[in-house]
Design a protein around this motif. Structure first.
Motif, short mmCIF file in Angstrom:
data_model
loop_
_atom_site.label_atom_id
_atom_site.label_comp_id
_atom_site.label_asym_id
_atom_site.label_seq_id
_atom_site.Cartn_x
_atom_site.Cartn_y
_atom_site.Cartn_z
N TYR A 69 0.95 -1.13 -0.15
CA TYR A 69 0.01 0.02 -0.09
C TYR A 69 0.91 1.36 -0.07
CZ TYR A 69 -3.40 -3.44 1.57
OH TYR A 69 -4.15 -4.66 1.60
N ILE A 70 0.57 2.20 -1.00
CA ILE A 70 1.47 3.33 -0.91
C ILE A 70 0.80 4.46 -0.25
CG2 ILE A 70 2.44 5.24 -2.53
CD1 ILE A 70 2.83 2.91 -4.63
N ILE A 71 1.35 5.04 0.48
CA ILE A 71 0.68 6.14 1.50
C ILE A 71 1.64 7.36 1.19
CG2 ILE A 71 0.13 7.05 3.54
CD1 ILE A 71 -0.15 4.13 4.53
N VAL A 72 0.99 8.73 0.93
CA VAL A 72 1.64 10.02 0.96
C VAL A 72 1.47 10.59 2.02
CG1 VAL A 72 1.84 11.94 -0.45
CG2 VAL A 72 1.22 10.04 -1.67
N ALA A 73 2.58 10.90 2.77
CA ALA A 73 2.74 11.51 3.83
C ALA A 73 4.03 12.16 4.15
CB ALA A 73 2.65 10.35 5.21
N LYS A 74 3.93 13.50 3.72
CA LYS A 74 5.20 14.25 3.53
C LYS A 74 5.85 14.39 4.90
CE LYS A 74 6.36 18.99 2.44
NZ LYS A 74 6.08 20.30 1.76
N PRO A 116 11.65 11.33 6.97
CA PRO A 116 12.96 12.17 7.31
C PRO A 116 13.36 13.21 6.28
CG PRO A 116 13.12 10.03 8.00
CD PRO A 116 11.95 9.97 7.20
N LYS A 117 13.98 14.25 6.65
CA LYS A 117 14.45 15.11 6.02
C LYS A 117 15.70 14.33 4.98
CE LYS A 117 16.74 19.63 5.58
NZ LYS A 117 17.30 20.61 6.22
N GLY A 118 15.69 14.59 3.73
CA GLY A 118 16.63 14.02 2.79
C GLY A 118 16.31 12.70 2.42
N TYR A 119 15.17 12.10 2.55
CA TYR A 119 14.74 10.71 2.14
C TYR A 119 13.41 11.09 1.44
CZ TYR A 119 18.19 8.95 5.16
OH TYR A 119 19.12 8.82 5.98
N ARG A 120 13.17 10.07 0.44
CA ARG A 120 11.88 10.43 -0.37
C ARG A 120 10.80 9.29 0.00
NH1 ARG A 120 14.26 10.32 -6.23
NH2 ARG A 120 11.91 10.63 -6.70
N GLY A 121 11.08 8.17 0.56
CA GLY A 121 10.38 7.12 1.07
C GLY A 121 10.94 6.21 2.09
N HIS A 129 6.20 12.60 -1.50
CA HIS A 129 5.53 13.39 -2.48
C HIS A 129 4.53 12.44 -3.55
CE1 HIS A 129 7.87 16.82 -1.86
NE2 HIS A 129 9.05 15.94 -1.66
N ARG A 130 3.35 12.98 -3.92
CA ARG A 130 2.43 11.93 -4.62
C ARG A 130 3.02 11.40 -6.09
NH1 ARG A 130 -2.26 10.48 -3.81
NH2 ARG A 130 -2.70 12.26 -2.27
N PHE A 131 3.88 12.55 -6.71
CA PHE A 131 4.43 12.17 -7.94
C PHE A 131 5.43 11.00 -8.06
CE2 PHE A 131 7.14 15.69 -6.17
CZ PHE A 131 8.47 15.08 -6.27
N ASP A 132 6.00 10.89 -6.64
CA ASP A 132 6.87 9.57 -6.61
C ASP A 132 6.28 8.51 -6.79
OD1 ASP A 132 9.40 10.88 -6.35
OD2 ASP A 132 9.29 11.27 -4.31
N SER A 133 4.74 8.42 -6.51
CA SER A 133 3.96 6.97 -6.80
C SER A 133 4.20 6.63 -8.16
CB SER A 133 2.74 7.23 -6.22
OG SER A 133 1.90 8.03 -7.20
N GLU A 134 4.69 7.34 -9.22
CA GLU A 134 4.80 7.03 -10.48
C GLU A 134 6.18 6.77 -10.86
OE1 GLU A 134 2.10 6.60 -12.53
OE2 GLU A 134 1.00 7.09 -10.73
N ASN A 135 7.29 6.88 -9.71
CA ASN A 135 8.76 6.75 -10.07
C ASN A 135 8.88 5.38 -9.91
OD1 ASN A 135 11.43 6.60 -9.60
ND2 ASN A 135 11.66 8.61 -8.69
#
Length: 108
Positions: A2-7, A11-16, A27-33
């Motif tokens: 399950y993908i959750i977007v939760a800014k 932690p700072k410096g990480y994307r997921g 970021h939501r756009f990373d769900s397409e990365n």
């Protein structure tokens, strides 16, 4: 998975980050990365192999050892065996189809 977007959970410096069965991304756009999602899928497989809780124990113990070894937080993180496997194979979308059990041990 399950993908959750939760800014604010990342932690700072990480994307997921991944905590089975959730992949939390900043970021939501990373769900397409595809590369990022494949990286996190590799972590899901690693967590399943070690029955989740032992994965996190091993992860943090190895991080502590690497931190003592390198005396640099980013270098310690990049040299955790789980991260080494995930970074080395994140661009190979078929990697998980052919991955053998406990493949992260090759990266210790």
């Amino acid at each position: 998975m399950y993908i959750i977007v939760a800014k604010y959970l990342i932690p700072k410096g990480y994307r997921g980050l991944t905590v089975f069965p959730f992949v939390i991304i900043k970021h939501r756009f990373d769900s397409e990365n595809q590369t990022l999602i494949n990286h996190e899928r590799i972590h899901i497989r690693q967590q399943l192999e070690l029955l989740v809780l032992p994965f996190f124990v091993w992860y943090f113990v190895e991080y502590a050892v690497r931190l003592l070894q390198y005396r640099n937080a980013n270098l310690a993180y990049k040299n955790i065996s789980f991260e080494r496997e995930a970074y080395a194979n994140e661009k190979h979308v078929d990697y998980l189809k052919n991955r053998t059990l406990f493949s992260f041990l090759k990266y210790v």
